[in-house]
Design an enzyme around this catalytic site. Structure first.
Site, PDB file in Angstrom:
ATOM      1  N   TYR A  61      59.726  72.060  27.954  1.00 15.98           N
ATOM      2  CA  TYR A  61      59.659  72.534  29.083  1.00 15.98           C
ATOM      3  C   TYR A  61      60.835  73.088  30.482  1.00 15.98           C
ATOM      4  O   TYR A  61      60.195  74.074  30.359  1.00 15.98           O
ATOM      5  CB  TYR A  61      58.725  72.446  29.780  1.00 15.98           C
ATOM      6  CG  TYR A  61      57.925  72.471  30.770  1.00 15.98           C
ATOM      7  CD1 TYR A  61      57.723  73.998  31.846  1.00 15.98           C
ATOM      8  CD2 TYR A  61      58.446  72.053  32.607  1.00 15.98           C
ATOM      9  CE1 TYR A  61      57.386  75.073  32.654  1.00 15.98           C
ATOM     10  CE2 TYR A  61      57.954  72.046  33.891  1.00 15.98           C
ATOM     11  CZ  TYR A  61      57.629  73.826  33.637  1.00 15.98           C
ATOM     12  OH  TYR A  61      57.617  73.721  35.280  1.00 15.98           O
ATOM     13  N   ASP A  90      65.683  65.607  14.670  1.00 15.47           N
ATOM     14  CA  ASP A  90      65.349  64.897  14.869  1.00 15.47           C
ATOM     15  C   ASP A  90      66.283  64.295  16.054  1.00 15.47           C
ATOM     16  O   ASP A  90      66.916  63.080  14.641  1.00 15.47           O
ATOM     17  CB  ASP A  90      64.394  63.948  14.133  1.00 15.47           C
ATOM     18  CG  ASP A  90      63.544  63.505  15.290  1.00 15.47           C
ATOM     19  OD1 ASP A  90      64.100  62.603  16.478  1.00 15.47           O
ATOM     20  OD2 ASP A  90      62.772  61.884  14.962  1.00 15.47           O
ATOM     21  N   ALA A 132      66.178  66.012  26.063  1.00 22.74           N
ATOM     22  CA  ALA A 132      64.737  65.328  25.605  1.00 22.74           C
ATOM     23  C   ALA A 132      64.147  64.541  25.747  1.00 22.74           C
ATOM     24  O   ALA A 132      64.728  63.373  26.315  1.00 22.74           O
ATOM     25  CB  ALA A 132      66.003  65.194  23.895  1.00 22.74           C
ATOM     26  N   GLN A 157      60.081  62.185  24.797  1.00 22.94           N
ATOM     27  CA  GLN A 157      58.376  62.223  24.395  1.00 22.94           C
ATOM     28  C   GLN A 157      57.866  61.564  25.947  1.00 22.94           C
ATOM     29  O   GLN A 157      57.990  60.499  26.327  1.00 22.94           O
ATOM     30  CB  GLN A 157      58.591  61.182  23.237  1.00 22.94           C
ATOM     31  CG  GLN A 157      57.080  61.163  22.864  1.00 22.94           C
ATOM     32  CD  GLN A 157      57.381  60.345  21.173  1.00 22.94           C
ATOM     33  OE1 GLN A 157      58.500  60.249  20.498  1.00 22.94           O
ATOM     34  NE2 GLN A 157      56.389  60.234  20.940  1.00 22.94           N
ATOM     35  N   THR A 210      64.289  61.128  36.533  1.00 23.56           N
ATOM     36  CA  THR A 210      63.136  61.908  37.134  1.00 23.56           C
ATOM     37  C   THR A 210      63.183  60.780  38.890  1.00 23.56           C
ATOM     38  O   THR A 210      63.376  59.884  38.878  1.00 23.56           O
ATOM     39  CB  THR A 210      62.155  60.997  36.604  1.00 23.56           C
ATOM     40  OG1 THR A 210      60.924  61.647  37.390  1.00 23.56           O
ATOM     41  CG2 THR A 210      62.003  59.763  36.216  1.00 23.56           C
ATOM     42  N   TYR A 248      56.801  55.194  32.052  1.00 25.90           N
ATOM     43  CA  TYR A 248      58.263  56.248  32.670  1.00 25.90           C
ATOM     44  C   TYR A 248      59.391  56.007  33.255  1.00 25.90           C
ATOM     45  O   TYR A 248      60.724  55.902  33.385  1.00 25.90           O
ATOM     46  CB  TYR A 248      57.178  57.739  33.083  1.00 25.90           C
ATOM     47  CG  TYR A 248      57.991  59.021  32.863  1.00 25.90           C
ATOM     48  CD1 TYR A 248      59.359  59.416  31.685  1.00 25.90           C
ATOM     49  CD2 TYR A 248      57.931  59.605  33.568  1.00 25.90           C
ATOM     50  CE1 TYR A 248      59.629  60.516  32.033  1.00 25.90           C
ATOM     51  CE2 TYR A 248      59.001  61.085  33.803  1.00 25.90           C
ATOM     52  CZ  TYR A 248      59.920  60.851  33.050  1.00 25.90           C
ATOM     53  OH  TYR A 248      60.350  62.108  32.868  1.00 25.90           O
ATOM     54  N   LYS A 285      63.449  55.489  32.071  1.00 25.00           N
ATOM     55  CA  LYS A 285      64.821  56.053  32.973  1.00 25.00           C
ATOM     56  C   LYS A 285      65.371  55.535  33.409  1.00 25.00           C
ATOM     57  O   LYS A 285      66.925  56.019  33.612  1.00 25.00           O
ATOM     58  CB  LYS A 285      63.422  57.606  34.026  1.00 25.00           C
ATOM     59  CG  LYS A 285      63.115  58.518  32.931  1.00 25.00           C
ATOM     60  CD  LYS A 285      64.359  59.268  32.194  1.00 25.00           C
ATOM     61  CE  LYS A 285      63.534  60.447  31.114  1.00 25.00           C
ATOM     62  NZ  LYS A 285      64.553  61.426  31.271  1.00 25.00           N
TER      63      LYS A 285
END
Length: 289
Positions: A18, A56, A79, A81, A118, A141, A145
């Protein structure tokens, strides 16, 4: 890294994602050659002006040095997931893969690493977030990070500049993400006249994905810029104002059911990025690379 005549390239992982697709285009528009690393089968999602590598990139047998050519001046690592599923186990299970890849790039001698972070690393916070705001993440998440940021700070040698791109609430290109704006479009597609909503009072830092991509392009290619950089607007806007504006701008035949969902207890009433540093960088690079 400023002169395109030097033909320095930027390698972008997650280039078909995105955010990644927009970053590739932003770098190309600023005069850089781009090596776009995408998952097999995703090449068609990326600006055709880039040189595309299908692999990958987190697979254990990938040699980071093998992805670099002599003129790679920076790696932008986007990158990731399950980025829209904040408590997916994959965040922790793949953490070592990110660490192995990025330290491998550094060991191979890449001059700059720019890694997507993030605001969820911070956890609950009220007010502006700056580079020194303490982190206490409340999702897998955010934990992953934050752990990656901390570990890279310790492991990346001084010969490689490390920039951490801390991002906030992204909108734009809304058919290709999983935001509240995407859900609005899907509700309209389904013919629903209303959508359940919170009170909408909480204020967040919203940034259009194209603007974010341009910030990332500038930060990742500016020598000497290291540490945490808030890639953000720096302006807190209420969720209700942002969503109502989206409905009006797109003339969507739908209205919000305020209060149908409770506000989440772990959401701050107002949180945003201190955008002072990124604004200065953008002002100093108004034209091209």
């Amino acid at each position: 890294m400023a002169n395109p005549s030097e033909r320095l390239s930027v390698l972008v992982t997650g280039a078909a994602g995105y955010v990644g697709r927009h970053v590739v285009t932003a770098l190309l528009e600023r005069g850089y050659e781009v090596v776009a690393v995408v998952r097999p089968g995703a090449a068609g999602r990326v600006d055709s002006r880039a040189r595309i590598v299908e692999i990958d990139v987190l697979a254990p047998d990938v040699d980071p040095a093998g992805l670099l050519s002599e003129n790679i001046g920076a790696v932008v690592h986007l990158a990731w997931q399950d980025g829209f599923t904040h408590n997916a186990a994959s965040h922790m299970l793949r953490l070592s893969d990110h660490f192995r890849l990025l330290t491998g790039f550094a060991a191979a001698g890449v001059p700059r690493l720019a890694v997507l972070g993030t605001m969820h690393e911070v956890g609950y916070w009220e007010g502006a977030i700056d580079a020194d705001t303490p982190t206490n993440p409340r999702s897998l998440y955010g934990v992953a990070k934050d752990a990656l940021r901390r570990s890279l700070t310790l492991a990346v040698p001084e010969t490689t500049e490390l920039a951490w791109l801390r991002c906030y609430y992204i909108f734009g290109d809304d058919r290709n993400n999983s935001s509240i704006f995407t859900r609005l479009l899907e509700a309209v597609d389904a013919g629903r006249p209303t959508m359940p909503f919170t009170t909408g009072k909480n204020r967040y830092d919203f940034i259009d994905v194209a603007e974010l991509a341009d910030q990332i392009a500038v930060v990742s290619t500016t020598p000497g810029v290291t540490g945490v950089i808030n890639c953000s607007s720096g302006i807190p806007v209420s969720l209700a104002e942002q969503v109502e504006g989206f409905i009006a701008e797109n003339q969507l035949p739908i209205r919000l059911e305020y209060g149908a969902f409770p506000d989440r207890a772990y959401d701050s009433p107002a949180v945003w990025g201190d955008a002072t540093r990124v604004a200065e960088l953008m002002a100093s690079r108004p034209g091209g690379a």
